[in-house]
Each structure stands twice: as structure tokens, then as C-alpha cells.
Design an enzyme around this catalytic site. Structure first.
Site, PDB file in Angstrom:
ATOM      1  N   LEU A 132      16.525 -62.541  19.389  1.00  0.00           N
ATOM      2  CA  LEU A 132      15.661 -62.669  20.556  1.00  0.00           C
ATOM      3  C   LEU A 132      14.407 -61.823  20.357  1.00  0.00           C
ATOM      4  CD1 LEU A 132      18.273 -62.251  23.466  1.00  0.00           C
ATOM      5  CD2 LEU A 132      17.566 -64.359  22.312  1.00  0.00           C
ATOM      6  N   ASP A 133      13.269 -62.315  20.877  1.00  0.00           N
ATOM      7  CA  ASP A 133      12.050 -61.509  20.900  1.00  0.00           C
ATOM      8  C   ASP A 133      12.332 -60.200  21.622  1.00  0.00           C
ATOM      9  OD1 ASP A 133      10.743 -63.672  19.794  1.00  0.00           O
ATOM     10  OD2 ASP A 133       9.945 -64.393  21.693  1.00  0.00           O
ATOM     11  N   ARG A 134      11.506 -59.207  21.366  1.00  0.00           N
ATOM     12  CA  ARG A 134      11.653 -57.907  22.025  1.00  0.00           C
ATOM     13  C   ARG A 134      11.791 -58.066  23.553  1.00  0.00           C
ATOM     14  NH1 ARG A 134       9.426 -52.381  21.467  1.00  0.00           N
ATOM     15  NH2 ARG A 134       8.400 -52.916  19.517  1.00  0.00           N
ATOM     16  N   ARG A 228       8.639 -70.738  24.482  1.00  0.00           N
ATOM     17  CA  ARG A 228       7.379 -70.248  25.035  1.00  0.00           C
ATOM     18  C   ARG A 228       6.229 -71.198  24.701  1.00  0.00           C
ATOM     19  NH1 ARG A 228       7.222 -64.571  22.321  1.00  0.00           N
ATOM     20  NH2 ARG A 228       5.323 -64.340  23.547  1.00  0.00           N
TER      21      ARG A 228
END
Length: 289
Positions: A132-134, A228
Site C-alpha cells: 500500500l502507498d504510505r 487513484r
């Protein structure tokens, strides 16, 4: 020195030890050859060769050392969603990296998990299967050893995310089918482009507000930043997204005081690599209108 890892299996049939290692324990020929000497493969606690005749009720154990991590163990809250000898699933908070880097060796999920293993006395390594992204939060699935990690490479993971978006789709459900490519360097961002890799996202509207929508998103493909990019391209960017948000969505996000994007890895469904049973893991976190 690393941590000692073990695979255990109680025989429900008779047969040669090698047939259990290949079958029930799903070891590759390479792994069998690597561990068949030196007492790593045992039956009822005694080292045995691979042609040993196993009987019903015998305990087969394979043990090996996993390399110790080069980052420190850290104490801190950790929400465990699922755990057994092979797998660990936890909730990652927003703003936390999954893995340490040269720039940041502390404060990551890996540090917390390593601390958890030390605290509980349950040996395990850190092999993330979902990344997962930060600023994306929710379920992260980890393999506890390299063998399980290798098996999981061929297991399909069905992922569902929940997102809050600025605006929403006209239909209550549907698909976003748009190829994604990397923007020209030095940018690390992605964009929808005809020469990109095929990318497919399924969506379903969970709730509609006046200006905000709550969506369930299923990435059928796994491109970087896929959800996104797809939402932004469709005209309903994810709130709090600093890279792909529109001017209006960013202004609204700023007005709401959002510190990160409203994207939660809500659930994960897979076939367990050792037992073959279907496993559904659900995050305790979510996004709310």
C-alpha cells in the site's frame, strides 16, 4: 543469526516422506534438496531421509533459518486481523511506510511487525504480499516465511478498497477499463495513455452524498496508483489525494482538513496456500461520508 522457521504437518495417510514434502507441504524440488541434509526434515522429532515411510499420525517438520532483518524491532500498536503459522494480516495506518529504506530505517510497518514477533515469541519473517502507498490504509497480508511467500506468488488475491471521491460515477456499478503508463521521467506518477498497460477496475457505489461519494473499488489488474489514476481520469478523484486530485477536490479536502487520501484496503480474499481453504480478511478501518 536469523529466526528459526518451521513447517508442520500431521500425516493423514501413509507414504514416502518425499511425497508429503512435495504434496501437502508443497515444497519445490530445490527446497527439498536444500533441506534434506543436516536434520532440517524430521518425522516425530527425528531427522529422516526423504524415502522414509511415513505413517498416519506422524508429525512431519521442516525447519530452517530465515535471515535476520537489518532494521530494528519497535514496539507500537499493531492491529492483527488474522494469524496462523504461515500468514499474518494486519491493519496499516495512513502515513506509515510498509518497508524500511536507506532513507528511513524506523517507524515502518516492518519495524512494528518485527517488534510484535519478538514480544509474542512467535517467530516470523516479513514478506509482504500486498503493498500500500504510505497514505493508503487497511489490510496488509504478510507471509511468515520464504516458502509461503513463494507459494502465494501464484495465488490470486481478490482485493476490495473503499474510497471517498469528489463527485461520483453516474452508474451505481461498472468498470473502468483504461491503460495506465508511467509519466515521463523524472516523474514517478502514472497516467491513462493509449500505450499504457491494460488496467481494469470494477466499482460499486456504496453511498452518495451531495458532493462526495463512497465507493467500493476492485482492482482486477495491479498497476501502480491504479485506483487513484482511474478515479481521477473518470472525473471523481479520491479526496485527500495530493498527486491526482483536481483543483476542486484538493480545495475541498483542504477545507475538510484531510491529512491523507481517503482510500482504505478494506478486504482481501484468497485461497490459503497451505490448507486450500478460502480466507476472507477484513480491515477494522474504513472511510465514512
Amino acid at each position: 543469526m536469523g529466526d528459526a522457521m518451521e513447517l508442520n504437518w500431521i500425516a493423514r495417510r501413509e507414504g514416502r516422506l518425499s511425497s508429503f514434502l512435495r504434496g501437502e507441504l508443497r515444497m519445490s524440488a530445490g527446497m527439498m534438496n536444500k533441506y534434506k541434509w543436516g536434520g532440517s526434515i524430521r518425522v516425530n522429532g527425528e531427522p529422516q531421509h526423504t524415502d522414509y515411510p511415513v505413517r498416519v499420525g506422524d508429525m512431519i517438520t521442516v525447519s530452517w533459518e530465515e535471515e535476520a532483518p537489518d532494521y530494528p524491532a519497535e514496539d507500537g500498536p499493531l492491529t492483527v486481523l488474522y494469524e496462523d503459522d504461515a500468514l499474518l494480516a494486519v491493519d496499516k495506518p495512513a502515513g506509515m511506510l510498509i518497508h524500511p529504506s536507506r532513507a528511513q530505517n524506523t517507524g515502518t510497518l516492518a519495524n512494528r511487525v518485527y517488534g510484535y514477533y519478538q514480544r509474542t515469541g512467535h517467530p516470523g519473517a516479513f514478506h509482504p504480499m500486498t503493498r500500500l502507498d504510505r497514505d493508503t490504509f487497511g489490510v496488509v497480508l504478510l507471509a511468515k516465511n520464504a516458502h509461503v511467500h513463494a507459494l502465494l506468488q501464484s495465488v490470486p488475491l481478490q482485493k476490495t478498497y473503499h474510497a471517498l471521491t469528489w463527485g461520483g460515477p453516474e452508474e451505481d456499478s461498472g468498470e473502468i477499463n483504461a491503460p495506465i503508463a508511467r509519466r515521463p521521467l523524472p516523474s514517478l506518477l502514472r497516467e491513462v495513455r493509449p500505450d499504457g498497460k491494460p488496467s481494469l477496475t470494477r466499482f460499486q457505489v456504496l453511498e452518495r452524498g451531495e458532493t462526495v461519494c463512497r465507493l467500493a473499488l476492485e482492482p482486477v489488474t495491479g498497476r501502480t496508483h491504479q485506483l487513484r489514476v482511474h478515479c481521477a481520469w473518470m472525473g471523481f478523484p479520491i479526496l485527500g489525494d495530493p498527486q491526482y486530485g483536481s483543483e476542486d477536490s484538493q480545495e475541498y479536502s483542504h477545507w475538510l482538513g484531510l491529512a491523507h487520501q481517503m482510500l482504505c484496503a478494506k478486504s482481501l480474499t484468497l485461497e490459503h496456500p497451505m490448507t486450500g481453504k478460502i480466507l476472507k480478511i477484513e480491515s477494522k478501518m474504513d472511510v465514512h461520508l
